[in-house]
Write a protein that holds these residues in place. Structure first.
Motif, mmCIF file in Angstrom:
data_model
loop_
_atom_site.group_PDB
_atom_site.id
_atom_site.type_symbol
_atom_site.label_atom_id
_atom_site.label_comp_id
_atom_site.label_asym_id
_atom_site.label_seq_id
_atom_site.Cartn_x
_atom_site.Cartn_y
_atom_site.Cartn_z
ATOM 1 N N TYR A 165 -4.682 -0.632 9.662
ATOM 2 C CA TYR A 165 -5.080 -0.519 8.691
ATOM 3 C C TYR A 165 -5.080 0.932 9.434
ATOM 4 O O TYR A 165 -5.358 1.127 10.793
ATOM 5 C CB TYR A 165 -5.924 -0.311 8.402
ATOM 6 N N ASP A 166 -4.337 1.928 9.198
ATOM 7 C CA ASP A 166 -4.694 3.625 9.732
ATOM 8 C C ASP A 166 -5.921 4.287 9.576
ATOM 9 O O ASP A 166 -6.896 3.100 8.842
ATOM 10 C CB ASP A 166 -3.421 4.439 8.873
ATOM 11 N N PHE A 167 -6.792 4.983 9.920
ATOM 12 C CA PHE A 167 -7.766 5.466 9.539
ATOM 13 C C PHE A 167 -8.516 5.294 8.031
ATOM 14 O O PHE A 167 -9.581 5.583 8.002
ATOM 15 C CB PHE A 167 -7.817 7.083 10.316
ATOM 16 N N SER A 168 -8.047 5.652 7.393
ATOM 17 C CA SER A 168 -7.962 6.296 6.195
ATOM 18 C C SER A 168 -8.276 4.979 5.702
ATOM 19 O O SER A 168 -9.369 4.790 4.087
ATOM 20 C CB SER A 168 -6.925 6.843 5.244
ATOM 21 N N ARG A 169 -8.216 3.912 5.815
ATOM 22 C CA ARG A 169 -7.714 2.400 5.408
ATOM 23 C C ARG A 169 -7.537 2.200 3.987
ATOM 24 O O ARG A 169 -7.507 1.294 3.557
ATOM 25 C CB ARG A 169 -9.481 1.963 5.481
ATOM 26 N N GLY A 212 -7.020 5.372 17.671
ATOM 27 C CA GLY A 212 -6.469 5.228 16.326
ATOM 28 C C GLY A 212 -6.633 4.270 15.749
ATOM 29 O O GLY A 212 -5.668 4.032 14.076
ATOM 30 N N PHE A 213 -6.855 3.145 15.729
ATOM 31 C CA PHE A 213 -6.414 1.622 15.275
ATOM 32 C C PHE A 213 -8.117 1.633 14.760
ATOM 33 O O PHE A 213 -8.688 0.922 15.169
ATOM 34 C CB PHE A 213 -6.117 0.694 16.768
ATOM 35 N N TYR A 214 -8.622 1.247 12.854
ATOM 36 C CA TYR A 214 -8.936 1.222 12.496
ATOM 37 C C TYR A 214 -9.430 0.052 12.032
ATOM 38 O O TYR A 214 -10.591 0.164 11.043
ATOM 39 C CB TYR A 214 -9.566 2.344 11.608
ATOM 40 N N GLY A 215 -8.906 -0.944 11.852
ATOM 41 C CA GLY A 215 -9.351 -2.046 11.364
ATOM 42 C C GLY A 215 -7.276 -2.948 11.827
ATOM 43 O O GLY A 215 -7.035 -3.184 11.072
ATOM 44 N N VAL A 216 -8.696 -4.254 10.962
ATOM 45 C CA VAL A 216 -7.176 -5.660 10.815
ATOM 46 C C VAL A 216 -8.070 -6.607 10.267
ATOM 47 O O VAL A 216 -8.928 -7.132 9.828
ATOM 48 C CB VAL A 216 -7.391 -5.762 12.764
ATOM 49 N N SER A 246 0.770 -1.167 -0.015
ATOM 50 C CA SER A 246 -0.390 0.109 0.096
ATOM 51 C C SER A 246 0.673 1.244 -0.098
ATOM 52 O O SER A 246 0.344 2.344 -1.037
ATOM 53 C CB SER A 246 -1.395 -0.126 0.568
ATOM 54 N N PHE A 247 1.850 1.345 0.765
ATOM 55 C CA PHE A 247 2.539 2.524 0.602
ATOM 56 C C PHE A 247 3.473 2.594 -0.562
ATOM 57 O O PHE A 247 4.172 3.873 -0.950
ATOM 58 C CB PHE A 247 3.912 2.011 2.136
ATOM 59 N N LEU A 248 3.880 1.614 -1.438
ATOM 60 C CA LEU A 248 4.849 1.323 -2.664
ATOM 61 C C LEU A 248 3.566 2.079 -3.701
ATOM 62 O O LEU A 248 4.228 2.357 -3.933
ATOM 63 C CB LEU A 248 5.080 -0.233 -2.705
ATOM 64 N N ILE A 249 2.179 1.936 -3.608
ATOM 65 C CA ILE A 249 1.451 2.232 -4.446
ATOM 66 C C ILE A 249 1.169 4.073 -3.986
ATOM 67 O O ILE A 249 1.315 4.742 -4.698
ATOM 68 C CB ILE A 249 0.190 1.735 -4.264
ATOM 69 N N GLY A 250 1.083 4.073 -2.683
ATOM 70 C CA GLY A 250 0.954 5.986 -2.579
ATOM 71 C C GLY A 250 2.114 6.398 -2.403
ATOM 72 O O GLY A 250 2.430 7.539 -3.043
ATOM 73 N N THR A 283 2.214 8.206 9.192
ATOM 74 C CA THR A 283 1.546 6.571 9.130
ATOM 75 C C THR A 283 2.275 5.632 9.586
ATOM 76 O O THR A 283 1.736 4.913 9.944
ATOM 77 C CB THR A 283 0.123 6.711 8.073
ATOM 78 N N PHE A 284 3.424 5.314 9.062
ATOM 79 C CA PHE A 284 3.826 4.585 8.632
ATOM 80 C C PHE A 284 4.915 3.860 9.861
ATOM 81 O O PHE A 284 4.229 2.487 10.350
ATOM 82 C CB PHE A 284 4.887 4.656 7.777
ATOM 83 N N ILE A 285 4.838 5.340 10.383
ATOM 84 C CA ILE A 285 5.151 5.805 11.983
ATOM 85 C C ILE A 285 4.503 5.084 13.039
ATOM 86 O O ILE A 285 5.550 3.796 14.031
ATOM 87 C CB ILE A 285 6.312 6.578 12.119
ATOM 88 N N ALA A 286 3.516 5.621 13.042
ATOM 89 C CA ALA A 286 2.197 4.695 13.703
ATOM 90 C C ALA A 286 1.947 3.525 13.421
ATOM 91 O O ALA A 286 1.412 2.779 13.896
ATOM 92 C CB ALA A 286 1.908 5.465 13.858
ATOM 93 N N LEU A 287 1.468 2.979 12.332
ATOM 94 C CA LEU A 287 1.218 1.786 12.215
ATOM 95 C C LEU A 287 2.860 0.861 13.155
ATOM 96 O O LEU A 287 2.383 -0.201 13.098
ATOM 97 C CB LEU A 287 1.479 1.415 11.070
ATOM 98 N N LEU A 288 3.722 1.091 12.423
ATOM 99 C CA LEU A 288 4.553 0.108 13.239
ATOM 100 C C LEU A 288 5.349 0.461 14.484
ATOM 101 O O LEU A 288 5.137 -0.540 15.151
ATOM 102 C CB LEU A 288 6.529 0.717 12.717
ATOM 103 N N VAL A 289 4.410 1.265 15.577
ATOM 104 C CA VAL A 289 4.707 1.834 16.917
ATOM 105 C C VAL A 289 3.212 0.517 17.157
ATOM 106 O O VAL A 289 3.568 -0.599 18.064
ATOM 107 C CB VAL A 289 4.310 2.866 17.427
ATOM 108 N N LYS A 290 2.384 0.503 16.237
ATOM 109 C CA LYS A 290 0.896 -0.365 16.365
ATOM 110 C C LYS A 290 1.122 -1.600 16.521
ATOM 111 O O LYS A 290 0.718 -2.633 16.967
ATOM 112 C CB LYS A 290 -0.340 0.649 15.319
#
Length: 345
Positions: free
Chosen positions: A129-133, A80-84, A3-7, A40-47
């Motif tokens: 996933y982040d809040f934007s999914r 801020g945890f929006y999906g799994v 998803s980050f590569l596409i971004g 977003t990447f840093i926040a998701l890594l922490v999560k």
């Protein structure tokens, strides 16, 4: 990471368009996208580091054809945890069938078990996933849950001969209903009757009761019958399932006729023949629970190995269930899976 590569590719296209058209707004949008993705990447890594995923099966036993409930969960304290999403691999150790799927949400799901055997559910990885999914990170997980799926049992007509019913042999298990000939185990004490031998009188108890009391010996419950599960050459899948159904139905029918017997198979975990004794329902389900967990051995001749290991043992009848779904006594075919003929032993 995809998803980050596409971004990143999308942001690069935005920057490229801004350079072509000299548009400051597009350049600003590209910068915003890059900053957003980094944060977003840093926040998701922490999560992902703090996330604890689990898989659980509340009822770990089922019958063939039922649906079992599998519970998936992911514990995370941060907001801020929006999906799994969960990647789950399901494997039947007996038939060898395997499937993998992605499942969404943190609730239960139903899984239909069409084959018998030991089903192993492995939670392989999760997507957070982040809040934007739009963006997610993947975390590898190694969590397991197992369920035993019992085969359907059919009645197999079995006639037990007197030779089997009256079989005498050595055993560590004794009959609870009938006295016997083994003086090492006491069955009961009763009053003296005409015809009783003086050697069987219980003198100490007789002295206390002022009546002659006689000891009755126990009757060993020796197994006259053994069944060998010969999986040599069997094809995994539906044929393994049919083999299991035939073997279990035969053992259950013998147990139902009060015929104590052994069920033996080749265990690949220890590379040797193992066997379970079946006298009643408790023994039957102990055997079934052990056999459901095996990995079928299709190379070794289990019948030959059994005869070698227990060559000094006396049996009235040695049966085998083979990969062609036949019940054999020696070279004689006495029953098949698709037949309901009476089996005489």
């Amino acid at each position: 990471m995809i998803s980050f590569l596409i971004g990143i590719i999308t942001a690069a296209i935005v920057f490229y368009m801004s350079m072509i058209y000299g548009n400051a707004a597009l350049a600003l949008l590209g910068c915003f996208m890059c900053v957003f993705m980094v944060l977003t990447f840093i926040a998701l890594l922490v999560k992902a580091h703090r996330a604890v995923a689990a898989i659980n099966i509340p009822i770990a036993i089922a019958t063939q054809g039922e649906s079992i409930r599998v519970s998936l969960s992911c514990r995370l304290k941060e907001a801020g945890f929006y999906g799994v999403k969960y990647r789950v691999t399901v494997k039947n150790n007996l038939s060898g069938e395997k499937s993998t799927k992605w499942l969404s949400g943190g609730s239960d799901f139903l899984y239909s078990v069409n084959l018998c055997g030991n089903y192993e559910f492995e939670l392989v990885r999760i997507k957070l996933y982040d809040f934007s999914r739009l963006f997610y990170v993947t975390k590898r997980v190694k969590k397991y849950a197992n369920v035993e799926v019992m085969p359907q049992i059919d009645e197999i007509p079995v006639r037990i001969t007197d030779r089997v019913r009256n079989f005498f042999g050595d055993s560590d298990i004794y009959d609870d209903l009938r006295p016997g000939y083994d003086p090492s185990e006491l069955f009961d004490v009763r009053e003296f009757q005409n015809g009783d031998r003086l050697q069987s009188v219980h003198w100490k108890l007789s002295a206390r009761t002022d009546e002659l009391m006689v000891k009755e010996n126990s009757l060993p419950k020796a197994c006259a019958v053994a069944i060998v599960a010969d999986l040599k050459g069997i094809k995994k899948g539906r044929q393994t399932d049919a083999f299991m159904k035939l073997l279990v139905s035969l053992s259950f029918s013998l147990m139902d006729q009060k015929c104590s017997h052994y069920v033996a198979w080749y265990d690949t975990a220890i590379n040797d023949i193992v066997r379970a004794r079946v006298d009643d329902e408790e023994g039957f389900y102990i055997f079934l629970n052990s056999f459901l967990k095996i990995k079928p051995d299709t190379k070794n001749d289990a019948l030959f190995l059994y005869e070698e290991k227990y060559r000094a043992e006396k049996l009235v009848c040695l049966l085998s269930v083979d990969g062609r779904l036949q019940i054999k006594r020696g070279e004689e075919i006495v029953g098949r899976a698709d037949e309901k003929n009476e089996i005489v032993i």
